[in-house]
Design an enzyme around this catalytic site. Structure first.
Site, short mmCIF file in Angstrom:
data_model
loop_
_atom_site.label_atom_id
_atom_site.label_comp_id
_atom_site.label_asym_id
_atom_site.label_seq_id
_atom_site.Cartn_x
_atom_site.Cartn_y
_atom_site.Cartn_z
N ASN A 86 78.74 21.92 12.75
CA ASN A 86 78.55 20.45 13.29
C ASN A 86 77.04 20.36 12.85
O ASN A 86 77.04 18.50 11.96
CB ASN A 86 78.24 20.24 14.23
CG ASN A 86 79.74 20.79 14.88
OD1 ASN A 86 80.91 20.84 14.27
ND2 ASN A 86 80.02 21.28 16.86
N ARG A 100 95.16 15.59 7.79
CA ARG A 100 95.04 16.89 7.39
C ARG A 100 96.11 17.88 7.74
O ARG A 100 96.26 17.64 8.60
CB ARG A 100 93.63 17.27 8.15
CG ARG A 100 92.35 16.34 7.82
CD ARG A 100 91.38 16.82 8.54
NE ARG A 100 90.36 15.69 8.87
CZ ARG A 100 88.97 15.51 8.01
NH1 ARG A 100 89.03 15.91 6.58
NH2 ARG A 100 88.39 14.38 8.74
N HIS A 144 95.28 6.43 9.27
CA HIS A 144 94.71 7.83 10.40
C HIS A 144 96.17 8.30 11.36
O HIS A 144 95.54 9.18 12.42
CB HIS A 144 93.59 7.31 11.18
CG HIS A 144 93.05 8.31 11.83
ND1 HIS A 144 92.79 8.47 13.12
CD2 HIS A 144 92.38 9.86 11.49
CE1 HIS A 144 92.32 10.07 13.97
NE2 HIS A 144 91.89 10.59 12.41
N TYR A 204 92.56 23.18 19.16
CA TYR A 204 92.54 22.00 19.24
C TYR A 204 93.55 21.28 20.96
O TYR A 204 94.30 21.68 20.64
CB TYR A 204 93.00 20.96 18.14
CG TYR A 204 92.21 20.79 17.55
CD1 TYR A 204 90.97 21.87 17.16
CD2 TYR A 204 91.28 19.50 16.15
CE1 TYR A 204 90.33 21.76 15.56
CE2 TYR A 204 91.26 19.91 15.37
CZ TYR A 204 89.92 20.74 14.92
OH TYR A 204 89.26 20.60 14.71
N ARG A 260 84.39 13.73 24.74
CA ARG A 260 83.83 15.27 23.77
C ARG A 260 82.19 14.41 22.82
O ARG A 260 81.59 15.43 23.27
CB ARG A 260 84.95 15.74 23.30
CG ARG A 260 84.51 16.88 22.91
CD ARG A 260 85.46 16.87 21.38
NE ARG A 260 84.92 16.53 20.29
CZ ARG A 260 85.75 16.40 18.90
NH1 ARG A 260 87.08 16.67 19.12
NH2 ARG A 260 85.00 15.36 18.39
N HIS A 319 90.47 17.56 22.25
CA HIS A 319 90.69 16.72 20.57
C HIS A 319 92.07 14.80 20.75
O HIS A 319 91.68 14.28 20.40
CB HIS A 319 91.13 17.78 19.66
CG HIS A 319 91.39 16.64 18.13
ND1 HIS A 319 92.80 16.10 17.35
CD2 HIS A 319 90.28 16.60 17.15
CE1 HIS A 319 92.19 15.28 16.84
NE2 HIS A 319 90.75 15.58 16.55
#
Length: 682
Positions: free
Chosen positions: A44, A370, A430, A463, A559, A587
């Site tokens: 991260n 993704r 997205h 996730y 988060r 998520h």
């Protein structure tokens, strides 16, 4: 001093990563899992420097950040440096404690000076058989500058000397971590496990590489570089070519950070910096002996006792007693929602696999942001195209750091006869949507899937995302409109049911908040519940402040970045903001409103960040099925009861744990799993 209206975006992100580091310190988390959290923290932090710090540096001299976020980028850059330094020191201290706990569990992380004769022979044999062929030293005086180096790699800077003629030479050695594990487990000795890192395996093998050239004295220290991922391409022509050019530019972009072993002698460091032409604008940081700690994500798990790792989690099958269920026909009867990773991803794959062979299916449409490396989802679409279905896919080639993988799939899908769209000027797609259209006895039906995360069988195991399956025409017809909008190059339609960015999402959310404000002013119940990854849109934040000031009770589960400050006097104590960091990565994006007693809930792909609302195609869907809505509400309430892995994100008590001495321990991820398992078997 009055509370700041907005928390700096980058500082808030670092506070999130501090929560990740807290997991590495938590004694209730199994030991090797804590080491994995060290890897997550490090990964991260690397991405943070590449992107957010890169963006800060890019905009230091203009008014962008001041107008966009309301704070000074130069001041923030300084504060980021101080906070990052504090976290790095804390990371080193945690790593020291974890090594001690490993020793207490008879697991020893040793270096090249601590091996015994038997271990040394084992390592040397391993080096010659597995490692040496992947090593290609670069003489420092032949390296033109830092652009010859790979930012994803770790390097050993080696001073080579001869005991005979006092000659010196310097070399750079890239560790082949993309081909060989960072960790070598040595033979067990008297019930004890030993692990040595690849860095030290190579140190033990220096003589094999350099002794033939007369060098028999070696001094080596690690270093790594981080580049600015915020690059601009000035190439013209097709956007695919622009993306390829951007990838090339990113590989050679300016350095944001140079991290080195703090034990490296000053003269060696100065020599290295000068040779690589690293200037004063680069953040030069002293670190520990080992870098790229993200590799701790793959720390060996088959050592020590079984209690040092989490028990493997087995996702719940939605219909265990109906193995031969027809997924499409089931969706026609009622809506379904999957909660990952608690429930199996299999229904998603089954849905597309069945669509690929069902004679009634005419077309399949899907957006891709993704995907897994060997995606079962995309292989199902290829199979559908081979079976004569009309398959259309939008692959977002601008997905940051996934550009190359997505370009591969663009070519692969096109070669298999799939219609691929991959470029929308000025926007990223997205949205997480699928659409299957059938002709059943001469009548057209549509089946839609709308989610909060990518259709990715790998991330679905870690996730916490949600996926809605529905045949409700109010939703399916408008999902079809989204695909038509993309295919027609952004001819914006009017949506009545879906909330779609950049068309109506923010405006519809503000309308929903206004309903709560009006109810609160009448003295009636009014509440808002939001769960997201980030909250960094000033317009939305200001409206939430207004709602809180009017008496609306607001609960937030954020988060990561949260620029909203619940401690403002104007909020009147009506905003509760928390963050949950636990085994699975939170998520999902979920939004709930009291709506005068007739509650409304939504799920979708968006976070409340200005750029994401204004410059992305996002889809948020209302939950219209009463049973699914109740299930979603139940799961959300379980998260707000968490008192083991929830932290406050109010500035006055940032990252302190939410605890209650009067209540039993409540770990929301465990409770959600139990709830869904029990409901499945009812």
């Amino acid at each position: 001093m009055p509370a700041s209206k907005y928390t700096d975006r980058e500082i808030s992100w670092l506070q999130f990563n501090e929560r990740v580091l807290q997991e590495a310190k938590d004694p209730t988390v199994p030991l090797i899992e804590r080491i994995r959290f060290m890897g997550i923290f490090s990964n991260n932090q690397d991405d943070f420097f590449r992107t957010q710090v890169g963006s800060l540096v890019h905009h230091t001299d203009d008014e962008y950040y001041l107008s966009e976020f309301g704070y000074n980028p130069q001041k923030t850059l300084k504060n980021v440096g101080l906070k990052a330094m504090k976290l790095r020191k804390e990371f080193d201290a945690v790593f020291k404690d974890l090594r001690e706990e490993l020793r207490q569990n008879n697991i020893f992380l040793i270096n090249e000076k601590q091996v015994n004769d038997e271990q040394k022979l084992f390592v040397e044999n391993y080096f010659r058989s597995k490692v040496r062929s992947h090593l290609f030293p670069l003489l420092l005086d032949k390296v033109p500058n830092h652009k010859a180096l790979n930012e994803h790699s770790i390097y050993l800077f080696v001073k080579l000397s001869s005991s005979k003629n006092k000659k010196n030479q310097y070399a750079i050695l890239e560790l082949p971590t993309n081909k060989i594990s960072r960790f070598l487990v040595l033979p067990t000795l008297q019930g004890k496990d030993f692990v040595i890192m690849l860095d030290d395996v190579i140190r033990l093998g220096f003589a094999d590489i350099f002794l033939p050239f007369g060098y028999d004295i070696y001094e080596a220290y690690t270093f790594k570089i981080t580049r600015n991922a915020e690059v601009e391409s000035h190439a013209s022509g097709d956007t695919i070519e622009l993306i390829k050019e951007m990838i090339r530019l990113r590989r050679k972009s300016d350095l944001i950070r140079f991290l080195y072993d703090r034990d490296m002698p000053k003269k060696m460091l100065e020599h290295l910096l000068k040779a690589l032409k690293i200037g004063k604008k680069t953040d030069i940081d002293a670190g520990s002996r080992y870098h790229n700690s993200k590799d701790f994500l793959n720390f060996p798990q088959k050592i020590g006792q079984g209690q040092l790792v989490y028990k493997p989690y087995q996702p719940i099958d939605l219909n265990p007693k109906s193995v031969h269920i027809n997924t499409i026909k089931s969706i026609k009867q009622k809506d379904y929602m999957l909660h990952f990773p608690y429930q199996s991803f299999r229904m998603t794959i089954d849905f597309l696999r069945e669509a690929s062979i069902d004679p009634d299916v005419q077309s399949i449409k899907m957006t891709i942001y993704r995907v897994a490396e060997d995606s079962a989802i995309l292989n199902a679409l290829i199979n559908a195209a081979r079976n004569g279905k009309k398959v259309s896919v939008y692959v977002e080639v601008k997905a940051q750091f996934d550009e190359e993988n997505n370009l591969y799939w663009v070519e692969r899908l096109q070669n298999e006869g799939v219609k691929v769209m991959s470029v929308l000027p000025d926007y990223k797609v997205h949205a997480k949507i699928m659409l299957v259209t059938t002709n059943e006895n001469g009548k057209k039906y549509r089946y839609a899937v709308v989610g909060t995360g990518n259709p990715n069988e790998e991330t679905a195991l870690v996730y916490t995302d949600k996926l809605l399956f529905t045949a409700n025409p109010k939703i399916t017809d408008e999902v079809n409109m989204v695909f038509e909008m993309i295919e027609n190059r952004l001819a914006f339609p009017k949506f009545e049911t879906l909330l779609v960015a950049p068309i109506n999402l923010r405006e519809k959310m503000i309308e929903l908040i206004n309903v709560e404000i009006a109810q609160a002013k009448l003295g009636k119940p009014a509440w808002i519940t939001m769960k997201a990854n980030s909250l960094a849109d000033k317009k939305t934040i200001d409206k939430l402040y207004e709602a809180a000031n009017s008496g609306v009770k607001i609960r937030l589960l954020i988060r990561g970045i949260c620029m909203l400050n619940p401690d403002l006097k104007e909020c009147k104590g009506n905003i509760m903001a928390r963050s949950v960091v636990d085994r699975f990565l939170e998520h999902a994006r979920v939004f709930g409103f009291c709506n005068a007693g007739n509650s409304k809930y939504f799920i979708g792909s968006t976070d409340f960040v200005k750029k994401k609302i204004d410059k992305r195609i996002e889809v948020v869907v209302p939950i219209l099925d009463a049973d699914v809505k109740q299930e979603l509400e139940d799961v959300l309430e379980m998260q707000f009861k968490d008192n083991t892995h929830a932290r406050w994100i109010n500035p006055k008590k940032i990252n302190t744990y939410v605890q209650s001495s009067s209540e039993k321990k409540w770990r929301s991820q465990d409770e959600i799993s139990k709830y869904l398992y029990k409901k499945r078997n009812m």
